[in-house]
Design a protein around this motif. Structure first.
Motif, PDB file in Angstrom:
ATOM      1  N   GLY A  99       0.865  -1.232  -0.018  1.00  0.00           N
ATOM      2  CA  GLY A  99       0.119  -0.094  -0.049  1.00  0.00           C
ATOM      3  C   GLY A  99       0.776   1.261   0.084  1.00  0.00           C
ATOM      4  N   GLY A 100       1.982   1.061  -0.192  1.00  0.00           N
ATOM      5  CA  GLY A 100       3.192   2.216   0.044  1.00  0.00           C
ATOM      6  C   GLY A 100       2.800   3.333  -1.088  1.00  0.00           C
ATOM      7  N   ALA A 101       2.463   2.848  -2.400  1.00  0.00           N
ATOM      8  CA  ALA A 101       2.043   3.749  -3.218  1.00  0.00           C
ATOM      9  C   ALA A 101       1.005   4.481  -3.068  1.00  0.00           C
ATOM     10  CB  ALA A 101       2.022   3.019  -4.806  1.00  0.00           C
ATOM     11  N   LEU A 143       6.509  13.089 -13.290  1.00  0.00           N
ATOM     12  CA  LEU A 143       7.593  11.932 -12.807  1.00  0.00           C
ATOM     13  C   LEU A 143       6.924  11.503 -11.569  1.00  0.00           C
ATOM     14  CD1 LEU A 143      10.841  13.758 -13.607  1.00  0.00           C
ATOM     15  CD2 LEU A 143      10.205  11.516 -14.426  1.00  0.00           C
ATOM     16  N   PHE A 144       6.560  12.266 -10.524  1.00  0.00           N
ATOM     17  CA  PHE A 144       5.987  11.300  -9.273  1.00  0.00           C
ATOM     18  C   PHE A 144       4.800  10.790  -9.710  1.00  0.00           C
ATOM     19  CE2 PHE A 144       8.293  14.310  -6.107  1.00  0.00           C
ATOM     20  CZ  PHE A 144       9.540  13.636  -5.955  1.00  0.00           C
ATOM     21  N   SER A 145       3.948  10.931 -10.488  1.00  0.00           N
ATOM     22  CA  SER A 145       2.691  10.455 -10.853  1.00  0.00           C
ATOM     23  C   SER A 145       2.905   9.206 -11.531  1.00  0.00           C
ATOM     24  CB  SER A 145       1.964  11.315 -11.557  1.00  0.00           C
ATOM     25  OG  SER A 145       1.287  12.381 -10.726  1.00  0.00           O
ATOM     26  N   HIS A 146       3.945   9.126 -12.374  1.00  0.00           N
ATOM     27  CA  HIS A 146       4.266   7.826 -13.112  1.00  0.00           C
ATOM     28  C   HIS A 146       4.862   7.037 -12.077  1.00  0.00           C
ATOM     29  CE1 HIS A 146       6.129   5.247 -16.034  1.00  0.00           C
ATOM     30  NE2 HIS A 146       7.228   5.425 -15.464  1.00  0.00           N
ATOM     31  N   ILE A 147       5.855   7.331 -11.279  1.00  0.00           N
ATOM     32  CA  ILE A 147       6.402   6.597 -10.218  1.00  0.00           C
ATOM     33  C   ILE A 147       5.243   5.531  -9.506  1.00  0.00           C
ATOM     34  CG2 ILE A 147       7.994   6.139  -8.550  1.00  0.00           C
ATOM     35  CD1 ILE A 147       9.338   8.884  -9.622  1.00  0.00           C
ATOM     36  N   THR A 148       4.218   6.780  -8.951  1.00  0.00           N
ATOM     37  CA  THR A 148       3.330   6.067  -8.125  1.00  0.00           C
ATOM     38  C   THR A 148       2.460   5.116  -8.759  1.00  0.00           C
ATOM     39  OG1 THR A 148       3.256   8.144  -6.857  1.00  0.00           O
ATOM     40  CG2 THR A 148       1.435   6.954  -6.473  1.00  0.00           C
ATOM     41  N   GLY A 149       2.204   5.418 -10.046  1.00  0.00           N
ATOM     42  CA  GLY A 149       1.197   4.709 -10.575  1.00  0.00           C
ATOM     43  C   GLY A 149       2.009   3.292 -11.118  1.00  0.00           C
ATOM     44  N   PHE A 150       3.113   3.554 -11.580  1.00  0.00           N
ATOM     45  CA  PHE A 150       3.892   2.378 -11.799  1.00  0.00           C
ATOM     46  C   PHE A 150       3.984   1.065 -10.770  1.00  0.00           C
ATOM     47  CE2 PHE A 150       7.443  -0.540 -12.737  1.00  0.00           C
ATOM     48  CZ  PHE A 150       7.555  -0.384 -14.189  1.00  0.00           C
ATOM     49  N   VAL A 151       4.086   1.694  -9.266  1.00  0.00           N
ATOM     50  CA  VAL A 151       4.176   0.816  -8.244  1.00  0.00           C
ATOM     51  C   VAL A 151       2.993   0.437  -7.711  1.00  0.00           C
ATOM     52  CG1 VAL A 151       4.985   0.544  -5.796  1.00  0.00           C
ATOM     53  CG2 VAL A 151       6.219   1.931  -7.430  1.00  0.00           C
ATOM     54  N   GLN A 152       1.763   1.086  -7.991  1.00  0.00           N
ATOM     55  CA  GLN A 152       0.472   0.815  -7.589  1.00  0.00           C
ATOM     56  C   GLN A 152       0.211  -0.421  -8.414  1.00  0.00           C
ATOM     57  OE1 GLN A 152      -1.892   4.659  -8.213  1.00  0.00           O
ATOM     58  NE2 GLN A 152      -2.815   4.003  -6.194  1.00  0.00           N
ATOM     59  N   GLN A 153       0.612  -0.640 -10.033  1.00  0.00           N
ATOM     60  CA  GLN A 153       0.290  -1.767 -10.747  1.00  0.00           C
ATOM     61  C   GLN A 153       0.975  -2.807 -10.272  1.00  0.00           C
ATOM     62  OE1 GLN A 153       1.359  -0.525 -14.774  1.00  0.00           O
ATOM     63  NE2 GLN A 153      -1.019   0.260 -15.336  1.00  0.00           N
ATOM     64  N   GLU A 154       2.116  -2.537  -9.767  1.00  0.00           N
ATOM     65  CA  GLU A 154       2.918  -3.703  -9.205  1.00  0.00           C
ATOM     66  C   GLU A 154       2.527  -4.316  -7.882  1.00  0.00           C
ATOM     67  OE1 GLU A 154       7.710  -3.132 -10.635  1.00  0.00           O
ATOM     68  OE2 GLU A 154       6.886  -1.577  -9.219  1.00  0.00           O
ATOM     69  N   GLN A 155       1.844  -3.642  -7.175  1.00  0.00           N
ATOM     70  CA  GLN A 155       1.496  -3.906  -5.936  1.00  0.00           C
ATOM     71  C   GLN A 155       0.117  -4.300  -5.999  1.00  0.00           C
ATOM     72  OE1 GLN A 155       2.032  -0.458  -3.199  1.00  0.00           O
ATOM     73  NE2 GLN A 155       4.160  -1.495  -2.463  1.00  0.00           N
ATOM     74  N   GLY A 156      -0.825  -4.137  -6.889  1.00  0.00           N
ATOM     75  CA  GLY A 156      -1.953  -4.733  -7.080  1.00  0.00           C
ATOM     76  C   GLY A 156      -2.517  -6.096  -7.293  1.00  0.00           C
ATOM     77  N   GLU A 157      -3.191  -6.832  -6.955  1.00  0.00           N
ATOM     78  CA  GLU A 157      -3.449  -8.070  -6.902  1.00  0.00           C
ATOM     79  C   GLU A 157      -3.919  -8.401  -8.444  1.00  0.00           C
ATOM     80  OE1 GLU A 157      -6.060  -9.470  -3.842  1.00  0.00           O
ATOM     81  OE2 GLU A 157      -4.677  -8.877  -2.241  1.00  0.00           O
ATOM     82  N   SER A 158      -3.478  -9.456  -8.825  1.00  0.00           N
ATOM     83  CA  SER A 158      -3.847  -9.858 -10.247  1.00  0.00           C
ATOM     84  C   SER A 158      -5.251 -10.510 -10.309  1.00  0.00           C
ATOM     85  CB  SER A 158      -2.621 -10.742 -11.176  1.00  0.00           C
ATOM     86  OG  SER A 158      -3.261 -11.053 -12.331  1.00  0.00           O
ATOM     87  N   THR A 159      -6.083 -10.178 -11.032  1.00  0.00           N
ATOM     88  CA  THR A 159      -7.388 -10.862 -11.464  1.00  0.00           C
ATOM     89  C   THR A 159      -7.624 -11.444 -12.603  1.00  0.00           C
ATOM     90  OG1 THR A 159      -8.376  -8.720 -12.135  1.00  0.00           O
ATOM     91  CG2 THR A 159      -8.494  -9.059  -9.776  1.00  0.00           C
ATOM     92  N   ALA A 182       5.283  -6.348 -24.361  1.00  0.00           N
ATOM     93  CA  ALA A 182       5.041  -6.757 -22.775  1.00  0.00           C
ATOM     94  C   ALA A 182       6.146  -7.608 -22.387  1.00  0.00           C
ATOM     95  CB  ALA A 182       3.716  -7.238 -22.640  1.00  0.00           C
ATOM     96  N   ALA A 183       6.680  -8.370 -23.435  1.00  0.00           N
ATOM     97  CA  ALA A 183       7.665  -9.364 -23.078  1.00  0.00           C
ATOM     98  C   ALA A 183       9.107  -8.817 -23.293  1.00  0.00           C
ATOM     99  CB  ALA A 183       7.615 -10.789 -23.715  1.00  0.00           C
ATOM    100  N   ALA A 184       9.139  -7.727 -23.833  1.00  0.00           N
ATOM    101  CA  ALA A 184      10.637  -7.187 -24.123  1.00  0.00           C
ATOM    102  C   ALA A 184      11.614  -6.632 -23.084  1.00  0.00           C
ATOM    103  CB  ALA A 184      10.454  -5.819 -24.851  1.00  0.00           C
ATOM    104  N   HIS A 185      11.055  -6.364 -21.958  1.00  0.00           N
ATOM    105  CA  HIS A 185      11.935  -5.972 -20.604  1.00  0.00           C
ATOM    106  C   HIS A 185      11.086  -6.608 -19.448  1.00  0.00           C
ATOM    107  CE1 HIS A 185      13.243  -3.065 -23.836  1.00  0.00           C
ATOM    108  NE2 HIS A 185      12.064  -2.654 -23.928  1.00  0.00           N
ATOM    109  N   ASP A 186      12.193  -6.789 -18.622  1.00  0.00           N
ATOM    110  CA  ASP A 186      11.783  -6.791 -17.165  1.00  0.00           C
ATOM    111  C   ASP A 186      11.359  -5.598 -16.533  1.00  0.00           C
ATOM    112  OD1 ASP A 186      13.910  -5.586 -15.893  1.00  0.00           O
ATOM    113  OD2 ASP A 186      15.065  -7.425 -15.610  1.00  0.00           O
ATOM    114  N   GLN A 187      10.661  -5.682 -15.460  1.00  0.00           N
ATOM    115  CA  GLN A 187      10.173  -4.477 -14.716  1.00  0.00           C
ATOM    116  C   GLN A 187      11.135  -3.597 -14.538  1.00  0.00           C
ATOM    117  OE1 GLN A 187       6.726  -4.599 -15.609  1.00  0.00           O
ATOM    118  NE2 GLN A 187       6.195  -3.864 -13.432  1.00  0.00           N
ATOM    119  N   ASN A 188      12.266  -4.020 -13.856  1.00  0.00           N
ATOM    120  CA  ASN A 188      13.219  -2.937 -13.562  1.00  0.00           C
ATOM    121  C   ASN A 188      13.691  -2.206 -14.722  1.00  0.00           C
ATOM    122  OD1 ASN A 188      13.209  -3.769 -10.643  1.00  0.00           O
ATOM    123  ND2 ASN A 188      14.738  -5.358 -11.030  1.00  0.00           N
TER     124      ASN A 188
END
Length: 212
Positions: A99-101, A143-159, A182-188
């Motif tokens: 929930g940090g994002a 920049l901050f909105s992008h970072i927050t949104g990126f982490v929210q997607q990472e922390q969200g539960e997959s349905t 989608a497969a071209a790069h890892d998340q980092n």
């Protein structure tokens, strides 16, 4: 164990991770600590103050991590590397907290001095690069909105439903570019490249006469 503000913040973050903003209450935090709710108010007066302290902890951890990353940059590193260092450490810091994002996204609203310090430093970086003041605020917020949104997607539960081999084959055939991208790069790597892409856009705001 003696109640302290730090222990209450720990418990608040645990409840927030389980129940989110609307599920967070001083009563539930007290239950997490096996204490009476009234005993919390001596250290933390209300839910709003607790949220401020929680957001501030996340932001201050990010600020300290960013300071270390900036100090480790080579002396000739340009402003884009500085932005990248701040972005990467911010993402790493808020990912450490379930929930940090969401907490970080709300941190300016609760006047977290840690979050304001992060924004001030990023604005200074952009100003030093020659980004006009009238554009720097929007650039930093983006920049901050992008970072927050990126982490929210990472922390969200997959349905997403389980896919059969036939389903996967059909997706590859119908959306080949999307699947390949989608497969071209890892998340980092994807994150770093996305920040570099934003920096490329910000760079166009720098006037040659201001920053040769």
């Amino acid at each position: 164990m003696k109640l302290t503000a730090d222990r209450i913040i720990d418990a608040g973050m645990a409840v927030f991770a389980q129940a989110g903003y609307h599920g967070l209450s001083m009563r539930r935090v007290a239950e997490q600590l096996d204490a009476h709710a009234g005993s919390l108010y001596y250290h933390v007066p209300n839910k709003a103050a607790l949220l401020q302290l929680m957001a501030d902890r996340v932001a201050r951890q990010a600020y300290d991590a960013g300071s270390a990353a900036l100090a480790a940059l080579p002396g000739r590193a340009d402003w884009q590397k500085s932005v990248e260092a701040q972005a990467v450490t911010l993402r790493q810091s808020i990912r450490q907290h379930p929930g940090g994002a969401v907490m970080f996204a709300d941190s300016p609203k609760v006047l977290s001095t840690g979050a304001l310090s992060l924004m001030e430093r990023l604005l200074q970086t952009l100003s030093d690069a020659g980004v006009p003041d009238k554009q720097a605020g929007i650039a930093a917020d983006t920049l901050f909105s992008h970072i927050t949104g990126f982490v929210q997607q990472e922390q969200g539960e997959s349905t997403a439903p389980a896919l059969s081999t036939e389903d996967i084959t059909e997706l590859h055939e119908r959306f080949p570019r999307t699947v390949a991208a989608a497969a071209a790069h890892d998340q980092n790597e994807k994150f770093v490249r996305s920040v570099q892409l934003l920096c490329a856009g910000i760079r166009t705001l720098i006037e040659p006469t201001t920053h040769p």
